[in-house]
Design a protein around this motif. Sequence first.
Motif, PDB file in Angstrom:
ATOM      1  N   THR A  63     -28.007 -29.662   1.534  1.00  0.00           N
ATOM      2  CA  THR A  63     -28.558 -28.343   1.264  1.00  0.00           C
ATOM      3  C   THR A  63     -28.561 -27.527   2.554  1.00  0.00           C
ATOM      4  N   THR A  64     -28.237 -26.259   2.464  1.00  0.00           N
ATOM      5  CA  THR A  64     -28.306 -25.380   3.631  1.00  0.00           C
ATOM      6  C   THR A  64     -29.723 -24.833   3.774  1.00  0.00           C
ATOM      7  N   VAL A  65     -30.312 -25.050   4.939  1.00  0.00           N
ATOM      8  CA  VAL A  65     -31.680 -24.619   5.217  1.00  0.00           C
ATOM      9  C   VAL A  65     -31.720 -23.882   6.553  1.00  0.00           C
ATOM     10  N   ARG A  66     -32.894 -23.357   6.887  1.00  0.00           N
ATOM     11  CA  ARG A  66     -33.076 -22.725   8.191  1.00  0.00           C
ATOM     12  C   ARG A  66     -33.270 -23.802   9.258  1.00  0.00           C
ATOM     13  N   GLY A  67     -32.482 -23.709  10.310  1.00  0.00           N
ATOM     14  CA  GLY A  67     -32.652 -24.621  11.422  1.00  0.00           C
ATOM     15  C   GLY A  67     -33.842 -24.231  12.285  1.00  0.00           C
ATOM     16  N   ALA A  74     -26.758 -27.364   7.574  1.00  0.00           N
ATOM     17  CA  ALA A  74     -26.486 -28.217   6.412  1.00  0.00           C
ATOM     18  C   ALA A  74     -27.237 -29.528   6.591  1.00  0.00           C
ATOM     19  N   ALA A  75     -28.249 -29.766   5.763  1.00  0.00           N
ATOM     20  CA  ALA A  75     -29.128 -30.929   5.914  1.00  0.00           C
ATOM     21  C   ALA A  75     -28.971 -31.881   4.733  1.00  0.00           C
ATOM     22  N   ASP A  76     -28.768 -33.161   5.033  1.00  0.00           N
ATOM     23  CA  ASP A  76     -28.685 -34.184   3.994  1.00  0.00           C
ATOM     24  C   ASP A  76     -30.075 -34.623   3.548  1.00  0.00           C
ATOM     25  N   TRP A  77     -30.196 -34.954   2.277  1.00  0.00           N
ATOM     26  CA  TRP A  77     -31.394 -35.575   1.729  1.00  0.00           C
ATOM     27  C   TRP A  77     -30.937 -36.422   0.540  1.00  0.00           C
ATOM     28  N   ALA A  78     -31.844 -37.137  -0.082  1.00  0.00           N
ATOM     29  CA  ALA A  78     -31.406 -38.045  -1.144  1.00  0.00           C
ATOM     30  C   ALA A  78     -32.487 -38.253  -2.184  1.00  0.00           C
ATOM     31  N   ILE A  79     -32.041 -38.706  -3.351  1.00  0.00           N
ATOM     32  CA  ILE A  79     -32.937 -39.232  -4.377  1.00  0.00           C
ATOM     33  C   ILE A  79     -32.574 -40.696  -4.563  1.00  0.00           C
ATOM     34  N   LEU A  80     -33.555 -41.561  -4.448  1.00  0.00           N
ATOM     35  CA  LEU A  80     -33.294 -42.996  -4.512  1.00  0.00           C
ATOM     36  C   LEU A  80     -32.997 -43.437  -5.943  1.00  0.00           C
ATOM     37  N   SER A  81     -32.605 -44.679  -6.070  1.00  0.00           N
ATOM     38  CA  SER A  81     -32.083 -45.177  -7.344  1.00  0.00           C
ATOM     39  C   SER A  81     -33.116 -45.224  -8.468  1.00  0.00           C
ATOM     40  N   MET A  90     -36.862 -34.929   8.808  1.00  0.00           N
ATOM     41  CA  MET A  90     -37.134 -33.725   9.575  1.00  0.00           C
ATOM     42  C   MET A  90     -36.012 -33.466  10.582  1.00  0.00           C
ATOM     43  N   ALA A  91     -35.429 -34.539  11.107  1.00  0.00           N
ATOM     44  CA  ALA A  91     -34.363 -34.397  12.097  1.00  0.00           C
ATOM     45  C   ALA A  91     -33.170 -33.640  11.546  1.00  0.00           C
ATOM     46  N   ALA A  92     -32.932 -33.750  10.233  1.00  0.00           N
ATOM     47  CA  ALA A  92     -31.776 -33.097   9.637  1.00  0.00           C
ATOM     48  C   ALA A  92     -31.946 -31.590   9.536  1.00  0.00           C
ATOM     49  N   ALA A  93     -33.190 -31.129   9.405  1.00  0.00           N
ATOM     50  CA  ALA A  93     -33.456 -29.711   9.223  1.00  0.00           C
ATOM     51  C   ALA A  93     -34.071 -29.047  10.447  1.00  0.00           C
ATOM     52  N   SER A  94     -34.878 -29.803  11.177  1.00  0.00           N
ATOM     53  CA  SER A  94     -35.645 -29.233  12.292  1.00  0.00           C
ATOM     54  C   SER A  94     -35.549 -30.110  13.535  1.00  0.00           C
ATOM     55  N   GLY A  95     -34.410 -30.791  13.700  1.00  0.00           N
ATOM     56  CA  GLY A  95     -34.267 -31.770  14.763  1.00  0.00           C
ATOM     57  C   GLY A  95     -33.871 -31.188  16.109  1.00  0.00           C
ATOM     58  N   LEU A  96     -34.236 -31.895  17.156  1.00  0.00           N
ATOM     59  CA  LEU A  96     -33.952 -31.446  18.523  1.00  0.00           C
ATOM     60  C   LEU A  96     -32.460 -31.284  18.799  1.00  0.00           C
ATOM     61  N   PRO A  97     -31.586 -32.176  18.328  1.00  0.00           N
ATOM     62  CA  PRO A  97     -30.160 -31.994  18.602  1.00  0.00           C
ATOM     63  C   PRO A  97     -29.569 -30.726  17.994  1.00  0.00           C
ATOM     64  N   GLU A 116     -38.145 -26.335   3.263  1.00  0.00           N
ATOM     65  CA  GLU A 116     -37.121 -26.047   2.256  1.00  0.00           C
ATOM     66  C   GLU A 116     -36.584 -27.330   1.626  1.00  0.00           C
ATOM     67  N   LEU A 117     -36.462 -28.397   2.420  1.00  0.00           N
ATOM     68  CA  LEU A 117     -36.038 -29.680   1.858  1.00  0.00           C
ATOM     69  C   LEU A 117     -37.093 -30.232   0.897  1.00  0.00           C
ATOM     70  N   ILE A 118     -38.360 -30.063   1.242  1.00  0.00           N
ATOM     71  CA  ILE A 118     -39.431 -30.503   0.343  1.00  0.00           C
ATOM     72  C   ILE A 118     -39.342 -29.736  -0.976  1.00  0.00           C
ATOM     73  N   ARG A 119     -39.043 -28.457  -0.911  1.00  0.00           N
ATOM     74  CA  ARG A 119     -38.879 -27.651  -2.126  1.00  0.00           C
ATOM     75  C   ARG A 119     -37.792 -28.249  -3.022  1.00  0.00           C
ATOM     76  N   LYS A 120     -36.688 -28.669  -2.408  1.00  0.00           N
ATOM     77  CA  LYS A 120     -35.591 -29.251  -3.173  1.00  0.00           C
ATOM     78  C   LYS A 120     -36.037 -30.515  -3.908  1.00  0.00           C
ATOM     79  N   VAL A 121     -36.830 -31.326  -3.241  1.00  0.00           N
ATOM     80  CA  VAL A 121     -37.322 -32.559  -3.858  1.00  0.00           C
ATOM     81  C   VAL A 121     -38.218 -32.236  -5.051  1.00  0.00           C
TER      82      VAL A 121
END
Length: 380
Positions: A63-67, A74-81, A90-97, A116-121
């Motif tokens: 999902t594309t979110v605000r850095g 572009a931040a990855d997230w997942a839904i488990l099985s 948090m590193a994917a959306a708001s991470g230091l790198p 924004e990632l929490i919203r997606k979930v």
Amino acid sequence: MNVIIAPDSFKGSLSATDVATAIAQGIERVCPNAVLRKIPMADGGEGTVEAMLTAVGGTRYTTTVRGPLGEPVAADWAILSDHKTGIIEMAAASGLPLVPLLLRNPLFTSSYGTGELIRKVVEAGCEKLIIGIGGSATNDGGMGMLQALGVSFFDASGKELGPGGGELSRLSSIETDHFMPGVKQLKILVSCDVTNPLCGPTGASHVFGPQKGATPSMVETLDAGLKRFAQKALDATGMDTCSLAGAGAAGGMGAGLVAFLGATLMSGVEIVRQAAGLDDAMASADLVFTGEGRTDKQTLYGKVPFGVAAIAKKYEVPVVCLSGGLGEELEDLYTAGICALFSIVDGPMTLEAAMGQTATLLASASENIMRLFLAGHLKN
């Protein structure tokens, strides 16, 4: 021979899965018949989504979110099985790198993208959320995350605060009337690798602020802002996070998640350990390999090698830790259950050169360690 390979990622170089594969290659050169169990680990930072997907399966999304500075990321997230549990980093959306070195300044970086990632979930209909909060670029108490979920933060004149931890010193009131529907019904587990309080000399700003670009004067501003945030959060929610262990994780994100979303803070290693069945695997193991990019005294505070060693110690299984670099004051790690610590660097080289050869260096180091282990085993 049964060997468990349970490393963290080598940040900026290899994922935990790739680290485990490289170590396995070295072991197989010496002991091709060994039964290898690769269990990629994470402590709440980069690699948490991948480690959980490896452990239990699921579907990855992007999902594309605000850095951290407001730029698209572009931040990855997942839904488990189980189709009920979402997992984000948090590193994917708001991470230091995500912040260039010369632009790192926690007065301005925001955790909005994590919200924004929490919203997606929530929108995906999940009932549970696991959120890894390691590796953040922020020091805003989770204000940005909460703003993305509909919470408003005002100064004394009634103007809404802008992004960044520097704004918290102007905080006068918090309004939660427009919280995103459904978000408070989520059961949230926070994968957290530190136990620091929110404020003070061992709090978020003083301990982690300098790593994110804060000068000494910025640290004082940020610490005062988090104290104000805690006071106003108490007024808004009735939750006192000032002395809560782990509230200072991720620039105070721990405090924001607990106070406003009713989250539970847990060791990141513990969450992955349970999902991956590490205890069951350990019961039949003869040797364990773990590792991380750098091992130092911070490893004792819930990092992957410490967590893996604590489990292995219960089963009296020897643990070897491979690291890109070794710091000082490592003696307590031996008491914790690590039998030997090795840097994989095999000669003088730059950091850039070492990071470019990480897989090769890991395979070589694990091969040599395995030869030594077998030599000792045969002698006995």
